[in-house]
Design a protein around this motif. Structure first.
Motif, short mmCIF file in Angstrom:
data_model
loop_
_atom_site.label_atom_id
_atom_site.label_comp_id
_atom_site.label_asym_id
_atom_site.label_seq_id
_atom_site.Cartn_x
_atom_site.Cartn_y
_atom_site.Cartn_z
N GLY A 56 0.82 -1.20 0.00
CA GLY A 56 0.00 0.00 0.00
C GLY A 56 0.85 1.26 0.00
N LYS A 57 0.18 2.37 -0.16
CA LYS A 57 0.88 3.64 -0.13
C LYS A 57 1.35 3.93 1.29
N THR A 58 2.46 4.66 1.37
CA THR A 58 2.99 5.06 2.67
C THR A 58 3.24 6.56 2.69
N LYS A 59 3.30 7.11 3.87
CA LYS A 59 3.67 8.52 4.01
C LYS A 59 4.29 8.74 5.38
N THR A 60 5.05 9.84 5.50
CA THR A 60 5.74 10.20 6.73
C THR A 60 5.38 11.62 7.12
N GLU A 61 5.06 11.81 8.39
CA GLU A 61 4.77 13.14 8.91
C GLU A 61 5.69 13.42 10.09
N PHE A 62 6.06 14.70 10.21
CA PHE A 62 6.92 15.09 11.33
C PHE A 62 6.08 15.77 12.40
N LYS A 63 6.17 15.24 13.63
CA LYS A 63 5.43 15.79 14.76
C LYS A 63 6.33 15.77 15.99
N LEU A 64 6.17 16.79 16.84
CA LEU A 64 6.89 16.83 18.12
C LEU A 64 5.88 16.86 19.26
N GLY A 95 -7.68 6.55 7.53
CA GLY A 95 -7.16 5.58 6.57
C GLY A 95 -5.66 5.47 6.52
N TRP A 96 -4.98 5.86 7.60
CA TRP A 96 -3.52 5.75 7.65
C TRP A 96 -3.10 5.02 8.93
N LYS A 97 -2.63 3.79 8.76
CA LYS A 97 -2.25 2.95 9.89
C LYS A 97 -0.81 3.26 10.31
N THR A 134 10.51 7.34 14.16
CA THR A 134 11.95 7.44 14.30
C THR A 134 12.32 8.83 14.82
N PHE A 135 13.48 8.91 15.41
CA PHE A 135 13.95 10.16 16.01
C PHE A 135 14.18 11.22 14.92
N PRO A 136 13.85 12.50 15.17
CA PRO A 136 13.33 13.05 16.42
C PRO A 136 11.81 13.04 16.50
N GLY A 137 11.10 12.77 15.36
CA GLY A 137 9.65 12.73 15.42
C GLY A 137 9.04 12.46 14.06
N PHE A 138 9.60 11.50 13.33
CA PHE A 138 9.09 11.15 12.01
C PHE A 138 8.15 9.94 12.15
N TYR A 139 6.88 10.20 11.92
CA TYR A 139 5.85 9.16 12.05
C TYR A 139 5.53 8.59 10.68
N GLN A 140 5.63 7.26 10.56
CA GLN A 140 5.41 6.59 9.28
C GLN A 140 4.06 5.86 9.31
N PHE A 141 3.35 5.97 8.17
CA PHE A 141 2.01 5.40 8.08
C PHE A 141 1.88 4.61 6.78
N GLU A 142 0.97 3.66 6.83
CA GLU A 142 0.64 2.86 5.64
C GLU A 142 -0.87 2.99 5.40
N GLN A 143 -1.23 3.19 4.15
CA GLN A 143 -2.64 3.38 3.82
C GLN A 143 -3.44 2.11 4.14
N CYS A 144 -4.63 2.32 4.70
CA CYS A 144 -5.46 1.18 5.08
C CYS A 144 -6.93 1.58 5.00
N GLN A 145 -7.81 0.66 5.31
CA GLN A 145 -9.24 0.97 5.39
C GLN A 145 -9.48 1.83 6.63
N PRO A 146 -10.21 2.93 6.48
CA PRO A 146 -10.50 3.75 7.67
C PRO A 146 -11.18 2.91 8.75
N GLU A 147 -10.72 3.06 9.98
CA GLU A 147 -11.23 2.23 11.07
C GLU A 147 -10.99 2.96 12.39
N ASN A 148 -11.90 2.77 13.31
CA ASN A 148 -11.74 3.36 14.64
C ASN A 148 -10.83 2.45 15.47
N VAL A 149 -9.57 2.88 15.59
CA VAL A 149 -8.58 2.12 16.35
C VAL A 149 -8.04 3.03 17.45
N ILE A 150 -7.95 2.50 18.65
CA ILE A 150 -7.46 3.26 19.79
C ILE A 150 -5.98 2.95 20.01
#
Length: 314
Positions: free
Chosen positions: A2-10, A30-32, A37-53
């Motif tokens: 699937g598609k992937t993306k990375t966002e930077f958050k602190l 829709g992003w699992k 990775t340091f210092p705050g790069f969050y990686q996601f993989e496209q998925c079916q939208p779902e309520n996950v806690i």
């Protein structure tokens, strides 16, 4: 794949709830979440939208017994993902979560986790600050081990590092205050956190004071009949004495250094010195015989120099 993306958050230490909400929202859109990775790069993989806690826990003792620790959460239906800078990441499909189920069942347990985070994250920073940065800043600013330009640069870098650390401490303190206030709004926390901020301000003043103090000179100049003596606790300037010398006169210099850097030159004004040296030459006691009469300048220049310099002309 699937598609992937990375966002930077602190997120600061007490903002784990905001981080959880961020991951929940991403999965709902829709992003699992797959990795951080340091210092705050969050990686996601496209998925079916779902309520996950998503939930975070910080427990070094638990990680020391990882299999039992993970199994405890697994028995409650939480999927263990991975660990990052001390935090363990868990998730569970929201349909399986009863009444907004939490890893921590009360405010005391949440605050207890913050205390564990403080011990694991902030205490090491405090040890580095007081055990390395402050002593090194003091030693470099006072010229221990030499007073070269390199040490001036190091002093500046330690000052910047120290101010950065204090800024982080201040940021953490604000976040801790907001977090504790949200848990216990009835508690008066102003005195507690006011004292912490007062300590941070004192720390800034001490560091800046060290740098300013290191630029001052503290010495005693003793003029004699045929020479002079400098007793320096800290010499950061040039001292120049002029003598009318004849051919065959001798200048005797005795130097007992105790740190910093000292330059000594002997010569006529606007002419090449007949002698020039500094502490890198490891000079101690030396003498210079005058080959040509005239007015000679004996110049002692210090960079955080400490010790005693005695000059005699015979």
């Amino acid at each position: 794949m699937g598609k992937t993306k990375t966002e930077f958050k602190l997120f600061s230490i007490p903002q784990y709830k905001q981080e959880e909400e961020y991951l929940n929202t991403m999965h709902k859109n829709g992003w699992k979440f797959t990795k951080v990775t340091f210092p705050g790069f969050y990686q996601f993989e496209q998925c079916q939208p779902e309520n996950v806690i998503y939930r975070l826990d910080y427990n070094k003792e638990g990680l020391a017994n990882k299999s039992e620790y993970v199994q405890m959460f697994s028995d409650c239906g939480w999927e263990y993902m991975f660990d990052f800078v001390g935090y363990s990441y868990f998730r569970k499909v929201s349909d399986e979560v009863n009444s907004n189920e939490e890893i921590f069942c009360d405010d005391d347990s949440r605050l207890d986790m913050m205390k564990r985070v403080f011990k694991g994250r902030v205490v090491p920073l405090i040890v580095i600050f007081f055990g390395i940065i402050m002593p090194q800043l003091f030693m470099n600013s006072r010229g221990y081990g030499g007073g070269s330009v390199v040490q001036d640069v190091l002093s500046f870098l330690f000052l910047v590092s120290g101010l950065l650390y204090i800024t982080l401490f201040g940021w953490f303190t604000i976040q801790y205050y907001k977090y504790e206030k949200s848990l216990y709004p009835e508690n008066n926390l102003k005195i507690k956190y006011g004292c912490i901020f007062a300590g941070l301000i004192i720390g800034v003043l001490v560091m800046v004071g060290m740098i300013l103090w290191s630029s001052l000179s503290n010495y005693k100049l003793i003029d004699g009949e045929n020479g002079f003596t400098i007793e320096a606790e800290l010499l950061n300037k040039a001292i120049v004495k002029e003598y009318e010398l004849k051919t065959g006169d001798t200048v005797y210099v005795t130097h007992e250094g105790d740190g910093g850097e000292l330059y000594i030159s002997i010569g006529k004004e606007n002419e090449k010195p007949v002698f020039y040296g500094n502490t890198y030459n490891e000079f101690g006691n030396f003498e210079v015989e005058i080959q040509e009469k005239g007015v000679y300048q004996i110049k002692c220049s210090g960079r955080k120099a400490r010790g005693k310099i005695e000059v005699k002309v015979k």
